[in-house]
Design a protein around this motif. Structure first.
Motif, PDB file in Angstrom:
ATOM      1  N   VAL A 298     -21.421  24.975   0.484  1.00  0.00           N
ATOM      2  CA  VAL A 298     -21.008  24.159   1.876  1.00  0.00           C
ATOM      3  C   VAL A 298     -20.988  24.922   2.918  1.00  0.00           C
ATOM      4  O   VAL A 298     -21.593  24.371   4.090  1.00  0.00           O
ATOM      5  CB  VAL A 298     -19.614  23.243   1.642  1.00  0.00           C
ATOM      6  N   ARG A 299     -20.621  26.069   2.892  1.00  0.00           N
ATOM      7  CA  ARG A 299     -20.631  27.081   4.017  1.00  0.00           C
ATOM      8  C   ARG A 299     -21.916  27.316   4.606  1.00  0.00           C
ATOM      9  O   ARG A 299     -22.338  27.494   5.867  1.00  0.00           O
ATOM     10  CB  ARG A 299     -19.599  28.078   3.565  1.00  0.00           C
ATOM     11  N   LEU A 300     -22.833  27.654   3.777  1.00  0.00           N
ATOM     12  CA  LEU A 300     -24.251  28.000   3.929  1.00  0.00           C
ATOM     13  C   LEU A 300     -24.848  26.920   4.677  1.00  0.00           C
ATOM     14  O   LEU A 300     -25.613  26.963   5.949  1.00  0.00           O
ATOM     15  CB  LEU A 300     -24.912  28.146   2.637  1.00  0.00           C
TER      16      LEU A 300
ATOM     17  N   ALA B  33     -25.789  24.146  11.861  1.00  0.00           N
ATOM     18  CA  ALA B  33     -25.140  24.493  13.159  1.00  0.00           C
ATOM     19  C   ALA B  33     -26.174  25.072  14.262  1.00  0.00           C
ATOM     20  O   ALA B  33     -25.920  25.004  15.435  1.00  0.00           O
ATOM     21  CB  ALA B  33     -23.983  25.304  13.068  1.00  0.00           C
ATOM     22  N   ARG B  34     -27.324  25.607  13.565  1.00  0.00           N
ATOM     23  CA  ARG B  34     -28.328  26.294  14.355  1.00  0.00           C
ATOM     24  C   ARG B  34     -29.408  25.320  14.624  1.00  0.00           C
ATOM     25  O   ARG B  34     -29.754  24.367  13.661  1.00  0.00           O
ATOM     26  CB  ARG B  34     -28.799  27.480  13.624  1.00  0.00           C
TER      27      ARG B  34
ATOM     28  N   GLU C 128     -36.513  22.540  17.879  1.00  0.00           N
ATOM     29  CA  GLU C 128     -35.512  21.971  18.831  1.00  0.00           C
ATOM     30  C   GLU C 128     -35.218  23.240  19.530  1.00  0.00           C
ATOM     31  O   GLU C 128     -35.244  23.227  20.879  1.00  0.00           O
ATOM     32  CB  GLU C 128     -34.029  21.621  18.010  1.00  0.00           C
ATOM     33  N   TRP C 129     -35.336  24.624  19.112  1.00  0.00           N
ATOM     34  CA  TRP C 129     -35.280  25.792  19.875  1.00  0.00           C
ATOM     35  C   TRP C 129     -36.215  25.819  21.044  1.00  0.00           C
ATOM     36  O   TRP C 129     -36.181  26.132  22.132  1.00  0.00           O
ATOM     37  CB  TRP C 129     -35.074  26.857  19.212  1.00  0.00           C
TER      38      TRP C 129
END
Length: 93
Positions: free
Chosen positions: A33-35, A41-42, A47-48
């Motif tokens: 889940v953290r991964l 979040a990036r 998009e970038w």
């Protein structure tokens, strides 16, 4: 809360995830889940790129060669003087 099941997870990937979770003293589910949160979040590459193209702020010029020379001097001050001396240059056939 929803559930996600991953099928056909390679054994080596499962082992690596389990080891990382153990190192952080969390369950494998919490680690994954953290991964996922960190990844989501990036921005994606697309998009970038779109964000960079939309940004009209003037970019500053960076002299890459000078910057690398400065970093090399910080890392090994003798390297610059050795590489500039002709007698110290290695010649390859």
């Amino acid at each position: 809360m929803s559930m996600l099941q991953i099928r056909n997870l390679p054994d080596e990937l499962h082992s690596a995830l389990a080891e990382r979770a153990r190192e952080q003293s969390v369950s494998m589910s919490e680690y994954v889940v953290r991964l996922l949160r960190r990844d989501l979040a990036r921005p994606t590459i697309d998009e970038w790129v779109a964000e960079q193209r939309a940004d009209r702020t003037p970019s500053r010029h960076i002299d890459v060669v000078q910057t690398l020379d400065e970093v090399r001097m910080d890392y090994d001050p003798d390297e610059r003087t050795q590489s500039e001396a002709p007698e110290n240059r290695s010649t390859r056939p």
